[in-house]
Design a protein around this motif. Structure first.
Motif, PDB file in Angstrom:
ATOM      1  N   THR A 188       0.836  -1.202   0.000  1.00 61.61           N
ATOM      2  CA  THR A 188       0.000   0.000   0.000  1.00 61.61           C
ATOM      3  C   THR A 188       0.873   1.255   0.000  1.00 61.61           C
ATOM      4  O   THR A 188       2.088   1.192   0.181  1.00 61.61           O
ATOM      5  N   ARG A 189       0.220   2.388  -0.185  1.00 65.31           N
ATOM      6  CA  ARG A 189       0.937   3.667  -0.153  1.00 65.31           C
ATOM      7  C   ARG A 189       1.630   3.898   1.186  1.00 65.31           C
ATOM      8  O   ARG A 189       2.626   4.603   1.263  1.00 65.31           O
ATOM      9  N   LYS A 190       1.073   3.318   2.236  1.00 70.66           N
ATOM     10  CA  LYS A 190       1.651   3.493   3.572  1.00 70.66           C
ATOM     11  C   LYS A 190       2.753   2.484   3.863  1.00 70.66           C
ATOM     12  O   LYS A 190       3.264   2.420   4.982  1.00 70.66           O
ATOM     13  N   GLY A 191       3.121   1.685   2.855  1.00 72.17           N
ATOM     14  CA  GLY A 191       4.204   0.729   3.026  1.00 72.17           C
ATOM     15  C   GLY A 191       3.815  -0.547   3.720  1.00 72.17           C
ATOM     16  O   GLY A 191       4.687  -1.289   4.195  1.00 72.17           O
ATOM     17  N   LYS A 192       2.528  -0.862   3.738  1.00 68.55           N
ATOM     18  CA  LYS A 192       2.057  -2.089   4.392  1.00 68.55           C
ATOM     19  C   LYS A 192       1.771  -3.155   3.348  1.00 68.55           C
ATOM     20  O   LYS A 192       1.193  -2.875   2.293  1.00 68.55           O
ATOM     21  N   ASN A 193       2.176  -4.385   3.635  1.00 64.16           N
ATOM     22  CA  ASN A 193       1.791  -5.524   2.801  1.00 64.16           C
ATOM     23  C   ASN A 193       0.405  -5.972   3.229  1.00 64.16           C
ATOM     24  O   ASN A 193       0.217  -6.504   4.316  1.00 64.16           O
ATOM     25  N   ALA A 194      -0.578  -5.741   2.349  1.00 64.30           N
ATOM     26  CA  ALA A 194      -1.980  -5.943   2.705  1.00 64.30           C
ATOM     27  C   ALA A 194      -2.565  -7.241   2.173  1.00 64.30           C
ATOM     28  O   ALA A 194      -3.760  -7.485   2.314  1.00 64.30           O
ATOM     29  N   GLY A 195      -1.741  -8.081   1.552  1.00 63.47           N
ATOM     30  CA  GLY A 195      -2.231  -9.347   1.020  1.00 63.47           C
ATOM     31  C   GLY A 195      -2.484 -10.378   2.100  1.00 63.47           C
ATOM     32  O   GLY A 195      -2.188 -10.168   3.280  1.00 63.47           O
ATOM     33  N   CYS A 196      -3.014 -11.520   1.687  1.00 63.37           N
ATOM     34  CA  CYS A 196      -3.420 -12.568   2.627  1.00 63.37           C
ATOM     35  C   CYS A 196      -2.360 -13.656   2.743  1.00 63.37           C
ATOM     36  O   CYS A 196      -1.994 -14.285   1.741  1.00 63.37           O
ATOM     37  N   ARG A 197      -1.893 -13.902   3.962  1.00 68.93           N
ATOM     38  CA  ARG A 197      -0.888 -14.949   4.209  1.00 68.93           C
ATOM     39  C   ARG A 197      -1.436 -16.334   3.860  1.00 68.93           C
ATOM     40  O   ARG A 197      -0.702 -17.194   3.342  1.00 68.93           O
ATOM     41  N   ALA A 220      -0.542  -1.135  -6.266  1.00 66.04           N
ATOM     42  CA  ALA A 220       0.442  -2.206  -6.445  1.00 66.04           C
ATOM     43  C   ALA A 220       0.307  -2.901  -7.797  1.00 66.04           C
ATOM     44  O   ALA A 220       0.859  -3.981  -8.003  1.00 66.04           O
ATOM     45  N   ARG A 221      -0.381  -2.257  -8.727  1.00 68.59           N
ATOM     46  CA  ARG A 221      -0.580  -2.838 -10.056  1.00 68.59           C
ATOM     47  C   ARG A 221       0.754  -3.265 -10.674  1.00 68.59           C
ATOM     48  O   ARG A 221       1.766  -2.588 -10.561  1.00 68.59           O
ATOM     49  N   GLY A 222       0.740  -4.422 -11.354  1.00 67.95           N
ATOM     50  CA  GLY A 222       1.948  -4.901 -12.017  1.00 67.95           C
ATOM     51  C   GLY A 222       1.896  -6.397 -12.236  1.00 67.95           C
ATOM     52  O   GLY A 222       0.867  -7.044 -11.994  1.00 67.95           O
ATOM     53  N   ALA A 223       2.998  -6.946 -12.702  1.00 70.16           N
ATOM     54  CA  ALA A 223       3.082  -8.382 -12.971  1.00 70.16           C
ATOM     55  C   ALA A 223       4.455  -8.903 -12.598  1.00 70.16           C
ATOM     56  O   ALA A 223       5.465  -8.213 -12.786  1.00 70.16           O
TER      57      ALA A 223
END
Length: 255
Positions: A188-197, A220-223
């Motif tokens: 995220t913009r705040k530097g947090k990994n927001a995905g699911c473990r 976080a768009r990309g490939a």
């Protein structure tokens, strides 16, 4: 398997199809009721947040747009914005809607009319299709995401997450989820990994998975091309195009 990804390009017509022996996937997510110009491909994948605020008329408008697109196969999942599609939510979560209007849109996304347009809605379920080039693909789609404020299809604890993701068949080749896995295109913009473990843990078991498309974290768009313990490659795509100027991501996979 040979993979080509196209993230930035001049126009939707600027990248020719690689030809026989390839499947072209056009990947989008988080369109939030906006219509976008789409490149042509064999398969269109939409990983959720179809609508801006989850009203039935918004979802129906998106379905109408996608029905018109010429891709032979189109597969969609919902996201946390798509409130009207989540049957678990109480009626109070749906402003100015009736049980009848909610049931109607849930039936519509699965209707024969929609299927006849090549459009397939998946909600924690699988499907299989064969391209015009003769390649068959096994797909699984899930709208789920970790709980964050209000929203649809969210889970609040480890047990719920594991129960959801353990449903993904081990032979899945194409996976659509709304959420990213942890530490994969989820910053995220705040530097947090927001995905699911827990989604990430399940992916480690999916040795047949060649393409995982998600969204949710717009910035976080990309490939990325990742390798599993068998040295097989999996393409991870955050296909969010909520930001103006972001394009659908094209993934070409050889047979």
């Amino acid at each position: 398997m040979v993979v080509k990804t196209h993230i930035e390009y001049d126009s939707v017509d600027s990248i020719p199809h690689p030809g026989a022996g390839w499947t072209r996937f056009v990947c989008i997510s988080d369109t939030h009721s906006r219509r976008e110009p789409l490149p042509f491909g064999d398969v269109l994948l939409h990983s959720g947040d179809l609508s801006a605020w989850g009203y039935p008329h918004q979802v129906k408008a998106v379905i109408s747009w996608l029905k018109e697109e010429p891709h032979p196969v189109k597969i969609i999942v919902a996201g946390n914005h798509d409130l009207c599609l989540d049957a678990r939510l109480p009626i109070e979560a749906h402003v100015d809607e009736t049980p009848e209007s909610l049931e109607s849109i849930r039936e519509y996304v699965r209707s024969q009319e929609v299927k006849n347009a090549g459009l397939n809605y998946l909600e924690h379920e699988s499907m299989e299709f064969t391209t015009e080039g003769g390649r068959s693909w096994k797909v699984y789609g899930s709208p789920a995401a970790p709980h964050y404020a209000g929203g649809a299809f969210q889970y609040k604890n480890e047990a719920a997450a594991k129960e959801l993701y353990n449903r993904i068949p081990l032979d899945t080749e194409i996976l659509l989820t709304h959420t990213p896995p942890f530490e994969v295109l989820d910053l995220t913009r705040k530097g947090k990994n927001a995905g699911c473990r827990f989604l990430g843990e399940r992916l480690e078991m999916l040795h047949s998975c060649r393409l995982h498309v998600f969204g949710h974290i717009h910035e976080a768009r990309g490939a990325l091309i990742l390798k599993n313990e068998d040295n097989n490659e999996r393409v991870a795509v955050n296909a969010a195009i909520a930001h103006r100027g972001s394009k659908p991501i094209i993934v070409d996979i050889s047979h």
